[in-house]
Design a protein around this motif. Structure first.
Motif, PDB file in Angstrom:
ATOM      1  N   SER A 173     -17.593   3.228  28.559  1.00 26.31           N
ATOM      2  CA  SER A 173     -17.705   4.671  28.317  1.00 26.31           C
ATOM      3  C   SER A 173     -16.795   5.488  29.212  1.00 26.31           C
ATOM      4  CB  SER A 173     -19.160   5.116  28.525  1.00 26.31           C
ATOM      5  OG  SER A 173     -20.039   4.378  27.719  1.00 26.31           O
ATOM      6  N   GLY A 174     -15.921   4.826  29.960  1.00 29.43           N
ATOM      7  CA  GLY A 174     -15.065   5.519  30.912  1.00 29.43           C
ATOM      8  C   GLY A 174     -15.457   5.170  32.331  1.00 29.43           C
ATOM      9  N   TYR A 175     -14.684   5.687  33.288  1.00 30.05           N
ATOM     10  CA  TYR A 175     -14.979   5.473  34.708  1.00 30.05           C
ATOM     11  C   TYR A 175     -15.789   6.639  35.243  1.00 30.05           C
ATOM     12  CZ  TYR A 175     -11.081   2.187  34.214  1.00 30.05           C
ATOM     13  OH  TYR A 175     -10.246   1.181  33.798  1.00 30.05           O
ATOM     14  N   TRP A 176     -16.686   6.330  36.158  1.00 32.25           N
ATOM     15  CA  TRP A 176     -17.487   7.364  36.781  1.00 32.25           C
ATOM     16  C   TRP A 176     -16.586   8.344  37.542  1.00 32.25           C
ATOM     17  CZ3 TRP A 176     -21.363  10.418  37.324  1.00 32.25           C
ATOM     18  CH2 TRP A 176     -21.590  11.057  38.538  1.00 32.25           C
ATOM     19  N   ASN A 177     -16.744   9.629  37.208  1.00 26.26           N
ATOM     20  CA  ASN A 177     -16.111  10.710  37.960  1.00 26.26           C
ATOM     21  C   ASN A 177     -14.581  10.600  38.020  1.00 26.26           C
ATOM     22  OD1 ASN A 177     -16.355  13.118  39.380  1.00 26.26           O
ATOM     23  ND2 ASN A 177     -16.356  12.090  41.363  1.00 26.26           N
ATOM     24  N   ARG A 178     -13.962  10.179  36.896  1.00 28.11           N
ATOM     25  CA  ARG A 178     -12.499  10.074  36.839  1.00 28.11           C
ATOM     26  C   ARG A 178     -11.993  10.728  35.540  1.00 28.11           C
ATOM     27  NH1 ARG A 178     -13.928   8.186  41.085  1.00 28.11           N
ATOM     28  NH2 ARG A 178     -13.155   6.290  42.114  1.00 28.11           N
ATOM     29  N   PRO A 179     -12.157  12.035  35.376  1.00 26.80           N
ATOM     30  CA  PRO A 179     -11.794  12.659  34.100  1.00 26.80           C
ATOM     31  C   PRO A 179     -10.321  12.502  33.723  1.00 26.80           C
ATOM     32  CG  PRO A 179     -12.267  14.322  35.785  1.00 26.80           C
ATOM     33  CD  PRO A 179     -12.730  13.014  36.324  1.00 26.80           C
ATOM     34  N   ALA A 180      -9.416  12.660  34.666  1.00 24.53           N
ATOM     35  CA  ALA A 180      -7.995  12.538  34.342  1.00 24.53           C
ATOM     36  C   ALA A 180      -7.644  11.102  33.951  1.00 24.53           C
ATOM     37  CB  ALA A 180      -7.149  12.994  35.524  1.00 24.53           C
ATOM     38  N   LEU A 181      -8.144  10.147  34.705  1.00 23.78           N
ATOM     39  CA  LEU A 181      -7.893   8.742  34.383  1.00 23.78           C
ATOM     40  C   LEU A 181      -8.497   8.385  33.033  1.00 23.78           C
ATOM     41  CD1 LEU A 181      -6.861   5.937  35.145  1.00 23.78           C
ATOM     42  CD2 LEU A 181      -8.995   5.584  36.424  1.00 23.78           C
ATOM     43  N   ASN A 182      -9.701   8.875  32.757  1.00 26.22           N
ATOM     44  CA  ASN A 182     -10.350   8.581  31.480  1.00 26.22           C
ATOM     45  C   ASN A 182      -9.538   9.121  30.306  1.00 26.22           C
ATOM     46  OD1 ASN A 182     -12.467   7.272  32.715  1.00 26.22           O
ATOM     47  ND2 ASN A 182     -13.774   9.090  32.780  1.00 26.22           N
ATOM     48  N   ALA A 183      -8.993  10.332  30.460  1.00 20.19           N
ATOM     49  CA  ALA A 183      -8.191  10.918  29.384  1.00 20.19           C
ATOM     50  C   ALA A 183      -6.939  10.071  29.136  1.00 20.19           C
ATOM     51  CB  ALA A 183      -7.800  12.346  29.734  1.00 20.19           C
TER      52      ALA A 183
END
Length: 501
Positions: A356-366
């Protein structure tokens, strides 16, 4: 609540009813049936809720293997919370990073100097519960919730630290549905059947151990926990609990062969991959696709474990087999277009077992989810028969005379030379070609090789245009996390002129 929901808690609930006499976990003197495990999980969930743990909150486990990791995962899942079993072997500084990054509401820990030091380095508003008697008293005092929270099955439930792109790891979040999907794929390839028993002797902070733990749980099998790998104890447990599978690889298997050379333990219940004549005589060599293929494939934590299975492509040209039945894989170029068979591209995927993505990494997730695909950061090639070959990590690309050259592919060829202990490849400015590849090579102790010999070796491994035009020798390759520090290599050896820079 959707009638299509299936969480880990739902799986446990079904086992409580459908397997009332089945052994769920064995851990030292602890032996629990599925109903007994369910009762403990209910009380633990009540204790966590009373401490304010709710949807989206994190709970951290800092300790060796234990059945408590499983029951914490299930209790967190019933509340919509997330459990993170972290690498307890890390340094105090690394553990402090985890504490500061994850900001858990509750920490269950085993006493160690590193944990104590890490705790003193961060300001964290969390409840700390020491594993053992304190944990047992904490869990026993919990009051089961009167009503089951409505937790969607796409809610994250497990966090595993991985992907140290910048020298620090990131917590990959895996949902209930992703873990169930991966378990079902693994069940299929491993041909797990009723009565399956798994010995968790590898670390539970590693997806390799966790994926088999959860697949065994999914099928209602028996989970046997031991704090850490110890050859004689592993042999004893396989014999005593008639284990079907264990987390083992080459050196660990050699340790078991040595520990059981007098054949005091009966290991025949273990249905495992062939390894050596001595090992094969002790166990039952398994014919499932998983074992017959050598337990191979391509995976990463972000895929729940395995993204492809060699067992689904046995006899094929690709060294990673074919994708799990529940995922969709494409090899893409930097523009997002699919590359043709035979060409190298980034392994990208989507499907039910993806994280579901990485915890607390919005830029990396995008960045990692660009174009609707999970970009693994690794390179692969689709062979003419449709199977896949894993090439290596994609860290940057060299553009030489309009040809794309991936350092990982060249590095793999370099490391195949018997005299090479380690290697990294950078791109250096070239007036004629724009860039040309340059290899930085560390020779093995006592070995010798010339630059010309190494270049000629690479020419024989991959396309000639990919070979390094220059080789320099060094004492070590600087690293950032587990990967070469390409910025440092560029600075030391004249790298630059990368496309897009």
């Amino acid at each position: 609540m959707s009638v299509h929901r299936l969480t880990l808690g739902d799986v446990l609930s079904e086992h409580r009813r459908g397997r009332p006499l089945g052994t769920a976990v064995v851990d030292g003197d602890v032996r629990l049936s599925y109903p007994e495990l369910g009762d403990r999980v209910d009380r633990l969930a009540g204790a966590l809720a009373a401490d304010g743990v709710g949807a989206g909150d994190r709970v951290l486990w800092l300790g060796q293997n234990s059945f408590r990791v499983l029951e914490l995962l299930l209790a967190c899942g019933s509340l919509g919370a997330v459990l993170c079993p972290a690498n307890w072997r890390q340094s105090a500084d690394e553990l402090a990073h985890v504490l500061d990054d994850l900001t858990p509401r509750l920490v269950v820990w085993e006493e160690s100097e590193a944990v104590e030091k890490a705790r003193s380095q961060v300001s964290l508003d969390a409840r700390w519960v020491r594993s053992g008697e304190e944990y047992e008293a904490y869990a026993a005092a919990g009051v089961p919730l009167a009503a089951e929270p409505d937790v969607p099955d796409d809610a994250p439930v497990l966090a595993l630290y991985t992907a140290a792109f910048d020298g620090r790891p990131n917590a990959a979040l895996l949902s209930h549905s992703a873990l169930v999907a991966h378990s079902m794929a693994l069940l299929h390839v491993r041909q797990m059947e009723d009565g399956f028993a798994f010995l968790a002797c590898g670390p539970l902070f590693h997806v390799g151990t966790m994926m088999f733990t959860l697949a065994t749980f999914q099928i209602g099998g028996k989970l046997v926990f031991t704090p850490a790998y110890e050859p004689t104890e592993v042999c004893r447990l396989i014999d005593a609990e008639r284990c079907t599978q264990a987390f083992l690889f080459g050196p660990m298997i050699d340790g078991l062969v040595e520990a059981n050379k007098d054949r005091r333990y009966d290991l025949s219940s273990l249905r495992f991959v062939s390894h050596s004549p001595e090992w094969d005589e002790m166990i039952t060599v398994d014919s499932s696709p998983w074992c017959a293929s050598g337990m191979g494939g391509y995976g990463q934590t972000e895929a729940g474990g395995m993204l492809t299975f060699l067992g689904l492509g046995m006899g094929g040209a690709g060294l990673a087999g074919r994708p799990s039945p529940l995922v969709h894989v494409r090899l893409l170029d930097p523009s997002g277009a699919e590359v043709p068979a035979g060409e190298v591209g980034e392994i990208c995927a989507r499907g039910h077992s993806l994280f579901s993505g990485y915890w607390n990494r919005p830029a990396l997730n995008a960045a990692k989810a660009a174009g609707g695909w999970h970009h693994t950061g690794d390179l692969g090639r689709r062979e003419p028969d449709g199977t896949l070959t894993f090439i290596g990590p994609r860290l940057r690309m060299i553009k030489s005379a309009n040809e794309n050259i991936y350092p990982a592919e060249v590095e793999r060829a370099l490391k195949a030379h018997p005299a090479v202990a380690d290697a990294a490849v950078i791109g250096v400015p070239d007036e004629r070609f724009g860039q040309s590849p340059k290899a930085v090579v560390v020779l093995a102790d006592g070995a010798s090789a010339t630059a010309e010999e190494i270049i000629e070796h690479v020419r024989g491994e991959i396309a000639s245009y990919k070979k390094p035009r220059e080789v320099v020798f060094a004492d070590a390759i600087p690293k950032k996390g587990y990967t070469p520090d390409y910025d440092a290599l560029d600075a030391a050896h004249g790298g630059g002129a990368y496309p897009g820079a």
